[in-house]
Design an enzyme around this catalytic site. Sequence first.
Site, PDB file in Angstrom:
ATOM      1  N   LYS A 104      -3.831  62.568 -24.988  1.00 31.93           N
ATOM      2  CA  LYS A 104      -4.448  63.084 -23.987  1.00 31.93           C
ATOM      3  C   LYS A 104      -5.124  64.436 -23.973  1.00 31.93           C
ATOM      4  O   LYS A 104      -4.776  65.426 -24.778  1.00 31.93           O
ATOM      5  CB  LYS A 104      -3.273  63.641 -22.767  1.00 31.93           C
ATOM      6  CG  LYS A 104      -3.623  64.382 -21.576  1.00 31.93           C
ATOM      7  CD  LYS A 104      -2.586  64.552 -20.588  1.00 31.93           C
ATOM      8  CE  LYS A 104      -3.016  65.158 -19.511  1.00 31.93           C
ATOM      9  NZ  LYS A 104      -1.880  65.555 -18.385  1.00 31.93           N
ATOM     10  N   LYS A 129      -6.205  58.932 -22.535  1.00 35.48           N
ATOM     11  CA  LYS A 129      -6.623  59.730 -21.070  1.00 35.48           C
ATOM     12  C   LYS A 129      -7.315  60.750 -21.603  1.00 35.48           C
ATOM     13  O   LYS A 129      -6.961  61.468 -22.117  1.00 35.48           O
ATOM     14  CB  LYS A 129      -5.452  60.147 -20.329  1.00 35.48           C
ATOM     15  CG  LYS A 129      -5.433  60.847 -19.167  1.00 35.48           C
ATOM     16  CD  LYS A 129      -4.440  61.410 -18.761  1.00 35.48           C
ATOM     17  CE  LYS A 129      -4.583  62.237 -17.485  1.00 35.48           C
ATOM     18  NZ  LYS A 129      -3.463  62.994 -16.917  1.00 35.48           N
TER      19      LYS A 129
HETATM   20  C1  PBG Z   1      -0.316  66.367 -15.189  1.00 35.58           C
HETATM   21  C2  PBG Z   1      -1.252  65.392 -15.002  1.00 35.58           C
HETATM   22  C3  PBG Z   1      -2.685  65.470 -15.126  1.00 35.58           C
HETATM   23  C4  PBG Z   1      -3.046  64.128 -14.730  1.00 35.58           C
HETATM   24  C5  PBG Z   1      -2.270  63.474 -14.705  1.00 35.58           C
HETATM   25  N1  PBG Z   1      -1.109  64.085 -15.061  1.00 35.58           N
HETATM   26  C6  PBG Z   1      -3.686  66.819 -14.851  1.00 35.58           C
HETATM   27  C7  PBG Z   1      -3.585  67.644 -16.060  1.00 35.58           C
HETATM   28  O1  PBG Z   1      -3.239  67.243 -17.096  1.00 35.58           O
HETATM   29  O2  PBG Z   1      -4.250  68.770 -15.703  1.00 35.58           O
HETATM   30  C8  PBG Z   1      -4.965  63.724 -14.395  1.00 35.58           C
HETATM   31  C9  PBG Z   1      -4.871  62.526 -13.831  1.00 35.58           C
HETATM   32  C10 PBG Z   1      -6.293  62.495 -13.187  1.00 35.58           C
HETATM   33  O3  PBG Z   1      -7.036  63.395 -13.412  1.00 35.58           O
HETATM   34  O4  PBG Z   1      -6.389  61.628 -12.399  1.00 35.58           O
HETATM   35  N2  PBG Z   1      -0.082  66.948 -16.580  1.00 35.58           N
END
Ligand code: PBG
Length: 331
Positions: free
Chosen positions: A201, A255
């Site tokens: 991520k 992601k």
């Molecule tokens: C929480 C999380 C996030 C997303 C999914 N889970 C945001 C972040 O990490 O700030 C983003 C998903 C999206 O942008 O559609 N940790």
Amino acid sequence: MTHASYPALRLRRTRASAWSRALHAETRLTPSDFIWPLFVTEGRQVEEPIGSLPGVSRWSVDLMVERAREAQAAGIPCLALFPNTQADRRSDDGAEALNPDNLMCRAIRAIKDAVPDIGILTDVALDPYTAHGQDGLLDEAGYVVNDATIDVLIGQSLNQAAAGADIIAPSDMMDGRVGAIREALEQEGHANVQIMAYAAKYASAFYGPFRDAVGSSGLLKGNKKTYQMDPANSEEALREVALDIAEGADSVMVKPGLPYLDIIARVKDRFEVPVFAYQVSGEYAMLEAAAAAGAGERDALVLETLLAFKRAGCSGVLTYHALHAARLLGA
Ligand code: PBG
């Protein structure tokens, strides 16, 4: 008559008709490839459109159940739930994540009650619950501390599993959390609850609309670069994936999606593990903006980008276009 110069092989031959193209397609998209992310909010009969995500709303629990029915009718196997926690329930320690009656748990139970055969994936991270919008606990310097955060994430995971979650998806990027959560799930009798690790991520600029949707954007100071990955790196993604698999992840996620297709392909090439992509909020907004500006035909843009994830090696995709795409494809 000689034909000395004709090509030995004409790759256009198999493309010449629709039946032949269908027969030779290497990759296929079906409604069962999709996980549909949904935002839940307090109240009854509430729909709150999200300005930065045109076409996406937050739904109260009662209306969320209707979305679950629609998803099932369209052939979507799994939902991903995210709460917009009310402001007075956010705190520095994110304790609302441990409340068995929090918004998430109520949504999980209501959906499982009404639509027992649809899968529910739940995000594990504290950002929808913290007053500072970070995914974990902060020390005095504002640094997100690893091990103390994991203790809370374990509690959050067990809380979601007890409410009926089928897939626990840690999105926090703390080191060692997958193993710790797996062990706790086993000990508490949740042997069949899966873990889909947000393994690679990235600290991405594409999460903005999501943070609006869960109400953390106004709270967040700074960024998440001390725990989410540097977009410059791909070897590090392979190390993250290797660790999460070793710790017991059933599947791994990359992601964001489209800007990271190279990572998906490398992960799939290296590991025998189901890989999922999260086509994130900013990607959705970008496609919608392109379609609205007349830069492309919406349905074609949506299906082509989703197909790209399958071609790169994904087992499935989390996408805000899930319902629309599933309906286009026909259940
Ligand atoms: C929480 C999380 C996030 C997303 C999914 N889970 C945001 C972040 O990490 O700030 C983003 C998903 C999206 O942008 O559609 N940790």
